[in-house]
Design an enzyme around this catalytic site. Structure first.
Site, short mmCIF file in Angstrom:
data_model
loop_
_atom_site.label_atom_id
_atom_site.label_comp_id
_atom_site.label_asym_id
_atom_site.label_seq_id
_atom_site.Cartn_x
_atom_site.Cartn_y
_atom_site.Cartn_z
N ASP A 1 9.29 1.85 0.80
CA ASP A 1 10.11 0.82 1.46
C ASP A 1 11.61 1.03 1.24
O ASP A 1 12.42 0.43 1.96
CB ASP A 1 9.74 -0.58 0.92
CG ASP A 1 8.27 -0.91 1.12
OD1 ASP A 1 7.63 -0.23 1.94
OD2 ASP A 1 7.77 -1.83 0.45
N GLY B 1 2.06 -0.16 -5.25
CA GLY B 1 1.48 0.73 -4.24
C GLY B 1 1.81 2.18 -4.54
O GLY B 1 2.89 2.48 -5.04
N THR C 1 9.11 3.86 -4.01
CA THR C 1 8.49 3.04 -2.95
C THR C 1 8.86 3.63 -1.60
O THR C 1 9.98 4.12 -1.41
CB THR C 1 8.90 1.55 -2.98
OG1 THR C 1 8.54 0.95 -1.72
CG2 THR C 1 10.38 1.32 -3.18
O1 F6P Z 1 5.50 -1.62 -0.91
C1 F6P Z 1 4.86 -0.57 -0.29
C2 F6P Z 1 3.94 -1.05 0.78
O2 F6P Z 1 3.36 0.11 1.33
C3 F6P Z 1 4.57 -1.96 1.85
O3 F6P Z 1 5.30 -1.23 2.80
C4 F6P Z 1 3.35 -2.65 2.39
O4 F6P Z 1 3.69 -3.91 2.91
C5 F6P Z 1 2.49 -2.82 1.17
O5 F6P Z 1 2.90 -1.84 0.25
C6 F6P Z 1 1.02 -2.65 1.42
O6 F6P Z 1 0.36 -2.98 0.25
P1 F6P Z 1 -1.13 -2.60 -0.17
O7 F6P Z 1 -1.11 -1.24 -0.79
O8 F6P Z 1 -1.48 -3.62 -1.20
O9 F6P Z 1 -1.98 -2.63 1.05
#
Ligand code: F6P
Length: 363
Positions: free
Chosen positions: A135, A12, A133
């Site tokens: 997160d 992401g 990230t």
């Molecule tokens: O890992 C980063 C993150 O933004 C998480 O917090 C979230 O669960 C996920 O990616 C969302 O993923 P995507 O970009 O595939 O929608």
């Protein structure tokens, strides 16, 4: 001999990726006279040999930009969808690494990227990674770039939700990203003064949460902000997950699509409405938390880690992630990072602080 460096962003996107690309690129080129080339859309671009020149003016004006100029994807080298099939494309990636005459590949990513980078290192490539990230769940680094920006956005959202919750005497349940980790919800919940904070690391009891909201109502505060991490689970949900994991003889891991997160958040709001008699609304912050200009702290961190990566590459230190440790940037072995998820320890000082100011954590 001039070293040739490849760089890609994977997983992401996060604010600060461009600052990191700039940091690695400028330090490699201007400081050490290395050659640098970008690969588009993560490991897929390396597999398809789709490159982007990063010389000359290419790295100018990107420090403040959100997203990644290279593009990104969640594709894994060993499990790549190709023509309707999922194939192991590691050999193609190795071939393109050599075709581009690379001495090292720099991968900017989160937990998944660390695992993929380790696989490529095990296959013989020289790899260096940087932890990004929102997160904040990468092991062995104080923090990851992207987290501070997302923390600011989520805190600002809670601030704004406060005045409307107050005016309408409502509960507002605000869902905050973080996947399996509660750092973002906990940090923003504390910074924004949420009344309840629910994180995956502390399974919650909905009746306890409702009691806390009712107690506020009795004290003349008939409104509450509930900051819920997308991976937060009630005790029942947690127990069910553990039982399923035990049947499959696996570790209980929450890896779920956003729709399921949202479903759980909506259900929580409905339950609280029923148990407290207060109207409840849900706000899902979603990808807003990953968009836009990186904060000053993220630009600084990404630049620090990026330039440190160039220093380590110059010293030919490979198979490492560049971690933030206090004011320093230090190499840690990829095998020590890959596969580890840094979740919030239930006795973490942030948890103690949240409890200290009377925030309900659902337990
Ligand atoms: O890992 C980063 C993150 O933004 C998480 O917090 C979230 O669960 C996920 O990616 C969302 O993923 P995507 O970009 O595939 O929608």
């Amino acid at each position: 001999m001039t070293q040739s460096i490849g760089i890609l962003t994977s997983g992401g996107d996060t604010p600060g990726l461009n600052a990191a690309i700039r940091g690695v690129g400028k330090a490699c080129q201007s400081h050490y006279g290395m050659h640098i080339v970008g690969f588009r859309d993560g490991f897929r671009g390396l597999m398809e040999n789709r490159t982007m020149a990063l010389e000359g003016e290419a790295l100018s004006g990107i420090l403040t930009l959100g997203g990644t100029i290279l593009g990104t994807s969640r594709d894994k080298p060993h499990k790549m969808p190709v023509n309707g099939k999922v194939l192991d494309m590691t050999e193609a990636i190795i071939a393109n690494y050599h075709a581009n005459g690379l001495d090292c590949l720099v991968c900017l990513g989160g937990g998944g990227t660390m695992k993929n980078a380790l696989r490529l290192a095990a296959a013989g490539l020289n790899v260096v990674t940087l932890p990004k990230t929102i997160d904040n769940d990468v092991a062995l680094t104080d923090t990851t770039f992207g987290f501070d920006t997302a923390l600011g956005i989520a805190t600002d959202a809670i601030d704004r939700l406060h005045s409307t919750a107050h005016s309408h005497h409502r509960i507002i349940v605000v869902e905050i990203m973080g996947h399996r980790a509660g750092w973002l919800a906990l940090g923003a919940g504390i910074s924004g003064g949420a009344d309840v904070i629910l994180i995956p690391e502390i399974p919650y009891d909905v009746a306890t949460v409702a009691d806390a909201i009712k107690a506020r109502k009795r004290k003349g505060k008939p409104f509450s902000i509930v900051a819920v991490a997308e991976g937060a689970l009630s005790r029942q949900e947690f127990a069910a997950l553990q039982a399923t994991a035990a049947k499959k003889k696996k570790k209980a891991v929450v890896v779920e699509p956003e729709l399921l997160y949202a479903e759980r958040t909506l259900r929580l709001a409905q339950q609280l409405e029923k148990l407290t008699g207060l109207e409840a609304r849900v706000t899902i912050l979603g990808h807003l938390q990953r968009g836009g200009t990186p904060s000053a702290a993220d630009r600084l961190l990404a630049t620090r880690l990026g330039t440190a990566a160039a220093d380590l590459i110059q010293q030919r230190q490979y198979g490492i992630m560049v971690a933030a440790r206090g004011e320093s940037s230090v190499p840690v072995r990829l095998e020590d990072v890959a596969g580890q998820v840094k979740t919030v320890p239930p006795d973490h000082p942030w948890v103690a602080s949240a409890r200290g100011v009377g925030t309900n954590l659902g337990d």
